[in-house]
Enzyme design. Structure first.
Site, PDB file in Angstrom:
ATOM      1  N   TRP A 337       0.825  -1.206   0.000  1.00 44.56           N
ATOM      2  CA  TRP A 337       0.000   0.000   0.000  1.00 44.56           C
ATOM      3  C   TRP A 337       0.859   1.256   0.000  1.00 44.56           C
ATOM      4  O   TRP A 337       0.384   2.346  -0.339  1.00 44.56           O
ATOM      5  CB  TRP A 337      -0.936   0.019   1.207  1.00 44.56           C
ATOM      6  CG  TRP A 337      -0.259   0.239   2.534  1.00 44.56           C
ATOM      7  CD1 TRP A 337       0.704  -0.530   3.107  1.00 44.56           C
ATOM      8  CD2 TRP A 337      -0.512   1.309   3.457  1.00 44.56           C
ATOM      9  NE1 TRP A 337       1.073  -0.015   4.328  1.00 44.56           N
ATOM     10  CE2 TRP A 337       0.349   1.106   4.567  1.00 44.56           C
ATOM     11  CE3 TRP A 337      -1.370   2.402   3.456  1.00 44.56           C
ATOM     12  CZ2 TRP A 337       0.362   1.972   5.662  1.00 44.56           C
ATOM     13  CZ3 TRP A 337      -1.360   3.263   4.549  1.00 44.56           C
ATOM     14  CH2 TRP A 337      -0.491   3.048   5.634  1.00 44.56           C
ATOM     15  N   ASP A 338       2.111   1.109   0.375  1.00 44.02           N
ATOM     16  CA  ASP A 338       3.057   2.227   0.383  1.00 44.02           C
ATOM     17  C   ASP A 338       3.027   2.988  -0.936  1.00 44.02           C
ATOM     18  O   ASP A 338       3.140   4.214  -0.974  1.00 44.02           O
ATOM     19  CB  ASP A 338       4.492   1.722   0.581  1.00 44.02           C
ATOM     20  CG  ASP A 338       4.666   0.787   1.751  1.00 44.02           C
ATOM     21  OD1 ASP A 338       3.678   0.185   2.198  1.00 44.02           O
ATOM     22  OD2 ASP A 338       5.811   0.626   2.202  1.00 44.02           O
ATOM     23  N   GLU A 477       0.588  -2.509  12.751  1.00 42.81           N
ATOM     24  CA  GLU A 477       0.664  -3.973  12.646  1.00 42.81           C
ATOM     25  C   GLU A 477       1.039  -4.653  13.962  1.00 42.81           C
ATOM     26  O   GLU A 477       1.172  -5.878  13.999  1.00 42.81           O
ATOM     27  CB  GLU A 477       1.644  -4.357  11.540  1.00 42.81           C
ATOM     28  CG  GLU A 477       1.143  -3.946  10.165  1.00 42.81           C
ATOM     29  CD  GLU A 477       2.145  -4.180   9.066  1.00 42.81           C
ATOM     30  OE1 GLU A 477       1.721  -4.441   7.932  1.00 42.81           O
ATOM     31  OE2 GLU A 477       3.361  -4.089   9.334  1.00 42.81           O
ATOM     32  N   LYS A 577       2.975   0.160  16.564  1.00 45.62           N
ATOM     33  CA  LYS A 577       4.099   0.232  15.619  1.00 45.62           C
ATOM     34  C   LYS A 577       4.082   1.584  14.919  1.00 45.62           C
ATOM     35  O   LYS A 577       5.096   2.234  14.730  1.00 45.62           O
ATOM     36  CB  LYS A 577       3.999  -0.909  14.611  1.00 45.62           C
ATOM     37  CG  LYS A 577       5.182  -1.031  13.669  1.00 45.62           C
ATOM     38  CD  LYS A 577       5.007  -2.240  12.758  1.00 45.62           C
ATOM     39  CE  LYS A 577       6.211  -2.424  11.850  1.00 45.62           C
ATOM     40  NZ  LYS A 577       6.041  -3.598  10.941  1.00 45.62           N
ATOM     41  N   GLN A 578       2.893   1.975  14.482  1.00 37.18           N
ATOM     42  CA  GLN A 578       2.626   3.320  13.998  1.00 37.18           C
ATOM     43  C   GLN A 578       1.178   3.630  14.334  1.00 37.18           C
ATOM     44  O   GLN A 578       0.349   2.728  14.418  1.00 37.18           O
ATOM     45  CB  GLN A 578       2.877   3.437  12.497  1.00 37.18           C
ATOM     46  CG  GLN A 578       2.011   2.528  11.641  1.00 37.18           C
ATOM     47  CD  GLN A 578       2.273   2.730  10.168  1.00 37.18           C
ATOM     48  OE1 GLN A 578       2.394   3.847   9.687  1.00 37.18           O
ATOM     49  NE2 GLN A 578       2.377   1.629   9.434  1.00 37.18           N
TER      50      GLN A 578
END
Length: 747
Positions: A337-338, A477, A577-578
């Site tokens: 998706w980046d 994640e 994680k983010q």
């Protein structure tokens, strides 16, 4: 034009071989070559890849971008001593990536173990045109009397992907006294590659050839006179069966010989001049100028822009951008998706046709996405979490073996990390808003929007009068298999809403679809801000215990927390994680008040380790928009250091492609406050302390704009006189060719 910053390696270090092999990589969007030294070192990971050239080594592996035979390696012997910077003595050393023309340059003086001094110069570039050409040069000077030089170079097919062999030799041949050609095919016979190399050597040199152990080599011997520089040029042509001119017979091989010969006849200098002109046009069109008290800000931006040029496959919509670009084997060259969220915006505002092609890559695989949705029990299109060439799911079923338990951790992304579907729809809308490309929408965009919307409408479950989206993984994640993840639900709602809007706009009547969509939009659960403005990341997150993350934040990016806690334990704590709720504030900013954006930034950041390379740049953007300029600059510079920082192994398996693009994204959408997703071009400039000017180009609906920001002025110029309206700090401004606003707030 002011030249972009040169990226220098401070000193030779055996501990940073692979980091700089990634940072200094060469490429053109089709070919990527790691910046390995010509001479061999045990830990050095060579690599040359071609965009879209994937293969599966065996049934137990996943498809990966194939590491092709090496053409840059050279065994250099001086009076019988093999050149190695780990032996003898290094008197001086300079190695730099000349970003102004894509040339990797190295020069050093080496004293051999026998005590003789030699000056060595190596140069290399991948041509921007033609895309199949790679050019190398070696210059050797004996500084202490006569000596003997022996150079062995050629085509080395012993390269593997971390031990996995993908290619078989079809034929290896020598033509005349200086041309080598190796023909290879993947072990399943589906793809082919031909590598042709030609060396130009001094007339006094002798030459011989050998073919053994998957290496086709040329051995060059000559005498060195004191103080006289000897030059060896090597030209290589990389052709694959993906090429438009591919012919499955001898004519293809002959064509490669002819094409290479024509290029080699121009000589190194002329080819470098041509390449320099290509790069100069790119920098003229796309460079972002950052005038800052901290020069590293501009260096980081130039580094980002250089690698964005390398990673975008402008030549072929069948290829997209891998997580490491074309700089290494990380993530096996897969597409995430980046690409749509972090990389496509750069293409959109600098080369819109390339952004269109990145979306076409998804459209070409719509059938496979529909089949995956059907297998999973859903309607519409479920795109693979990791994609390669054929559009199938490439996410490995298991991660690495846990050395404590001996068991493999199952990878759940392909099963539950479905926000990618909405991310593709988001990028589709953004592309149309910035280009008004109606042909794209009719041919591809409407299908992408409708099929992704159908997926969400079938993915949600009706319970107690509302629709829930259960068992998902958001961008964070570290939190798996949760219900009603805020990021996923809001993005799914946006996806369906936009599908309805554009289907109606383009008169695509589908009353059954519209009825289902209306029900979905009115009943999908969208978690709302609490009394403090905080939106729960998912249904269970706020009920989990808080963990002190101080020690782990100091090691962010290393996933050090996994040494102390299992994934299952992390899943039951407030550890991110983010922060995907912060990410939501960035993507759908119009849906949340400034207070809500600040509240979620303040709440979730202390709970975020930033182990994702995407995290810091997003926090920088939201912090800048929230008026936290000092915090935004801190996040921005930390994001710039993900690849360029001092950690010697941060980029061993390739640069972080999306994080690199996010440096550009943070400057424009953060400090310049640019927003465009709604179809209006907005700016809310908030330059951080120490930034005196920010300049950047934009393509917007057929016009080319150039924005100049300073602490007390906003200037916008464009190339035509068509009337345009932009919003600055929420105020509309109509202009034709120039807009100049003065004052500290530019109002």
């Amino acid at each position: 034009m002011i030249q972009p910053e040169i990226l220098r390696e401070k000193e030779f270090s055996s501990h940073r071989l692979n980091k700089y092999a990634s940072l200094h990589a060469s490429g053109n969007g089709r070919i990527g070559i790691r910046a390995c030294h010509e001479e061999a070192y045990t830990d050095q990971q060579r690599g040359m890849v071609v965009a879209g050239f994937y293969h599966r080594a065996n049934a137990t592996e996943v498809t990966e971008l194939v590491n092709l035979p090496d053409i840059t390696g050279m065994r250099i012997e001086l009076d019988g001593e093999s050149l190695s910077l780990l032996s003898g003595e290094l008197q001086s050393y300079q190695r730099e990536l000349r970003t102004m023309n894509g040339e990797l340059f190295r020069t050093f003086i080496w004293t051999s173990p026998a005590g003789k001094r030699f000056q060595i110069e190596t140069r290399r570039f991948v041509a921007q045109s033609p895309l199949a050409l790679v050019v190398c040069r070696l210059v050797v000077t004996s500084l202490d009397g006569a000596a003997r030089l022996c150079v062995t170079t050629g085509i080395d097919a012993t390269q593997t992907n971390s031990g996995r062999q993908h290619l078989n030799e079809r034929s290896v041949r020598v033509f005349g006294q200086n041309v080598l050609q190796g023909s290879y095919q993947t072990t399943d016979g589906q793809q082919q590659v031909i590598i042709t190399s030609q060396c130009q050597i001094p007339a006094q040199a002798s030459s011989s050839f050998s073919a053994k152990n998957r290496q086709l080599l040329q051995h060059i011997n000559m005498a060195l006179l004191p103080g006289e520089a000897v030059t060896l040029d090597k030209f290589s042509w990389i052709a694959t069966s993906l090429d438009a001119d591919f012919l499955p017979d001898n004519r293809w091989e002959e064509g490669c010989l002819s094409s290479l010969g024509a290029c080699a006849a121009k000589g190194f200098g002329n080819l470098l001049m041509e390449n320099t002109r290509h790069w100069q046009r790119y920098w003229q069109a796309s460079r972002v100028k950052v005038e800052s008290d901290f020069p590293q800000d501009q260096r980081a931006m130039d580094f980002a822009l250089y690698h964005l040029k390398l990673m975008l496959p402008a030549h072929d919509a069948r290829a997209s951008v891998a997580a490491k670009g074309l700089t290494g084997e990380g993530y096996k060259g897969h597409v995430f998706w980046d690409t749509e969220i972090f990389i496509l915006p750069f293409a959109l505002f600098n080369a819109p046709q390339q952004a269109r092609q990145l979306l076409e890559y998804r459209y070409l695989h719509l059938k496979q996405a529909q089949e995956k949705a059907q297998r999973s029990g859903y309607q519409g299109a479920l795109f693979p979490w990791e994609s390669a060439f054929n559009g199938e799911e490439e996410t490995p079923e298991f991660a690495a073996i846990n050395i404590r338990t001996g068991l493999r951790q199952r990878v759940a992304s392909a099963l539950a990390e479905h926000h990618l579907v909405a991310d593709i729809a988001y990028a589709t809308v953004g592309y149309y808003q910035a280009t008004l490309d109606e042909n794209f929408m009719r041919e591809m965009g409407l299908a992408l929007l409708k099929e992704t919307a159908l997926f969400w409408m079938s993915r949600a479950v009706s319970e107690q009068g509302r629709l829930n989206i259960r068992n998902v993984i958001g961008p964070d994640e570290y939190t798996e298999h949760v219900d009603n993840n805020a990021f996923t639900n809001y993005m799914a709602h946006y996806n369906v809403q936009m599908a309805c809007m554009y289907l109606r706009q383009f008169a695509r009547q589908d009353e059954e679809f519209f009825a289902k969509a209306a029900d979905f939009l009115s009943h999908l659960y969208l978690p709302q801000p609490d009394e403090n403005g905080v939106i729960p990341q998912d249904e269970s997150f706020l009920s989990k215990p808080v963990c002190d993350l101080t020690a782990y934040k100091s090691q962010q990016g290393t996933q050090a927390i996994l040494l102390d806690y299992s994934r299952a334990e992390i899943n039951e704590m407030q550890i991110l994680k983010q922060a995907d709720t912060v990410m939501l504030m960035y993507l759908l900013a119009e849906q949340f008040t400034p207070h809500c954006q600040r509240a979620n930034l303040d709440f979730y950041e202390p709970r975020t380790i930033h182990d994702s390379s995407l995290s810091k740049s997003v926090h920088a953007i939201v912090a800048a928009r929230a008026g936290r300029a000092e915090l935004a600059l801190q996040f921005y510079r930390e994001a710039c250091g993900i690849d360029l920082g001092d950690e010697p192994h941060s980029s061993d398996d390739g640069i972080h492609a999306a994080a690199t693009s996010a440096v550009w994204l943070a400057a424009l959408t953060g400090f310049a406050g640019m927003r465009y997703q709604s179809g209006e071009l907005h700016f809310s400039p908030a330059l951080p302390q120490g930034w005196h000017e920010l300049q950047f180009p934009l393509h917007w609906r057929g016009a080319v704009l150039r924005v100049h920001l300073s602490p007390d002025a906003f200037r916008l110029h464009k190339t035509d006189s068509t009337p345009l309206t932009v919003w600055v700090h929420g105020q509309p401004h109509h202009f034709t060719e120039s807009l100049i606003l003065k004052g500290s707030h530019h109002e």
